[in-house]
Enzyme design. Sequence first.
Site, mmCIF file in Angstrom:
data_model
loop_
_atom_site.group_PDB
_atom_site.id
_atom_site.type_symbol
_atom_site.label_atom_id
_atom_site.label_comp_id
_atom_site.label_asym_id
_atom_site.label_seq_id
_atom_site.Cartn_x
_atom_site.Cartn_y
_atom_site.Cartn_z
ATOM 1 C CG ASP A 1 -1.795 4.937 -2.849
ATOM 2 O OD1 ASP A 1 -1.719 4.916 -1.602
ATOM 3 O OD2 ASP A 1 -2.639 5.623 -3.457
ATOM 4 C CD1 TRP B 1 -8.855 5.939 -4.432
ATOM 5 C CD2 TRP B 1 -7.683 7.839 -4.596
ATOM 6 N NE1 TRP B 1 -9.555 6.918 -3.781
ATOM 7 C CE2 TRP B 1 -8.871 8.092 -3.850
ATOM 8 C CE3 TRP B 1 -6.793 8.888 -4.826
ATOM 9 C CZ2 TRP B 1 -9.173 9.366 -3.346
ATOM 10 C CZ3 TRP B 1 -7.102 10.139 -4.319
ATOM 11 C CH2 TRP B 1 -8.278 10.375 -3.590
ATOM 12 C CE LYS C 1 -7.757 6.540 2.292
ATOM 13 N NZ LYS C 1 -9.146 6.950 2.178
#
Lengths: 361, 361
Positions: free
Chosen positions: B172, B102, B196
């Site tokens: 993030d 990511w 999430k």
Amino acid sequence: MSRLWNFSAGPAAIPTAVLEQAQRELLEWNGSGASVMELSHRGKRFIALAAQAEADLRELMSIPADYAVLFLQGGATQHFAQIPMNLAAEGARADYMVAGHWGEKAASEAAPYVRVNIAASSKSDQYLHLPSPESWTLDPGAAYVHYTPNETIHGVEYHDIPDVGEVPLVADMSSNILSGPVDVSRFGLIYAGAQKNIGPSGLVVMIIRRDLLQRATRPMARIFRYAEHAAADSMLNTPNTWGWYLAGLTFQWLKDQGGLVAMAERNRAKADLLYNAIDGSGGFYRNPIAVADRSRMNVPFTLHDSALDAAFLQASEAAGLLALKGHKALGGMRASLYNAVPLEAVQALVGFMADFAQRHG
Amino acid sequence: MSRLWNFSAGPAAIPTAVLEQAQRELLEWNGSGASVMELSHRGKRFIALAAQAEADLRELMSIPADYAVLFLQGGATQHFAQIPMNLAAEGARADYMVAGHWGEKAASEAAPYVRVNIAASSKSDQYLHLPSPESWTLDPGAAYVHYTPNETIHGVEYHDIPDVGEVPLVADMSSNILSGPVDVSRFGLIYAGAQKNIGPSGLVVMIIRRDLLQRATRPMARIFRYAEHAAADSMLNTPNTWGWYLAGLTFQWLKDQGGLVAMAERNRAKADLLYNAIDGSGGFYRNPIAVADRSRMNVPFTLHDSALDAAFLQASEAAGLLALKGHKALGGMRASLYNAVPLEAVQALVGFMADFAQRHG
């Protein structure tokens, strides 16, 4: 408390049958052991759901095979900007036909990315009618022509698709998609925020002719490129899975209702009932839009004396009629009659209006 | 069928109590006569809901007053691009610290908008540990430093906030927000996809120091400017109202659970239980990540013989343990242990793992 008649302009009414199904399976969907919201978008179960929703939409709208269907995020407003990023080269021109607030907004958000030509506008007449075709100044070299087939605030609607020649026609159908049949092949791109005729907010459905996917030549992140979303079946990143699921349930509901021909008939009947009540009220209620250009989806109206507005709103809510307050730009009232608003709701509304007029006339 | 233990990496488990409340009020919310999805985001009821969600998040995370809280769309991936558009002038540089998939993706989506400097990377070691501070090549003139505190695929996590001096730190936190207390004042910008630890997909929560809102100087549509979203209380256009509602319910649930200190303790206990089971399996199971850098949220592991993978997945699903298949980039297994996954789920998992190892050891 129970469910009342909901005339909200958006987020708007969702079919009760759709909500009941969503409620039943909210904790555990389709034998998966989890809520549909708790499943990977890359798992077999969700991919099947997503494909079924697309197939049902293709069937409902008779979408030709050379069009991609995308399930995106960002609301129509984000796509006001993303459409020129994708369809116009840097320095290119695009035509905007403006018949109300949302057409104006689309043009203004596009301006950083394309040379905007206002090719038609009825603003000088307060958007009381559509721009007449004689007034259009279309540019045959435009990258595309953008228009808003239905204006939710001003309450005007195109009942025919404008003939713009060979230039791709782009339509923000947020407020009238699925309200009746439409010839998709006449369009280069159709897009719609879901929160009026499709489902909850946070989802945009886009139908784009595949050849237009290749037009995005300027530097931009992959996430802004429609071609990337199309290549990834709208799973370039995690989509709004709940929105997609509810959209799919709504598409099934529309098929159960007889499809878009049946919906067009119902929507026509609902709108006629309300406009006739307004026009037949002896001036107590008034809708100022040119009759031929009136929207079937959003019906703004005023009371002959605006001092009665507060009483009307209070009494209508007490009578179980929700969200009739007009947009602040226009004042007065507005009733939105999207697919999920049944004829019974409009019957209740016109009954209330007649009674209110009699008591205050 | 009933609800099973769900180890999905995202969209992921949502607290059952949150789903039960959503189910109860799905058709008619809070005396409104409609579903929360059917209400205008500009109406009093929804505005109160939105404000309460923000207030609860501020309380949970002790967010200082000079930070704005935004509820946006597009997923973290869209903000990989939008963050440089907003925080960096054209031609400016930004540092990216990369500890997994990511972080790489964030840097690559940013590249059209900022000069990306990979200031740290553990890619040459297959992301088996975090980049060591001695290897960092931070640029004091960078517009910001971006990092990914938890990598869902590789299973590494920063357990301390990196010291990057005066340059604004951008994180993030999609996969570990709300998993424990964090000192927000150390950050310039925190953002997280909701799917999430917050709620359903289609929502991004952003916490941004207000002075950074003024940095967006390049031409862009209003919809891409965080300052515009902040000025409009995240209602510049129609937000994802359902996502916002479920986020608010989750924030209340977190408060009921004792807040983030309590969650950190539980998350530590869950992760310890699973890592101990892996490390104590005599090599039957293996997690290759440097112990100090292991993620509490996402635990990838392999079986000593990958020929057993299919049997493990089939048997675990039959035992009511969902979504244990590892990411295709790494193979093997992965258990995600977000807030909504209770200790009982991890107990069931380690019990199954011990039994499976005994049967196949």
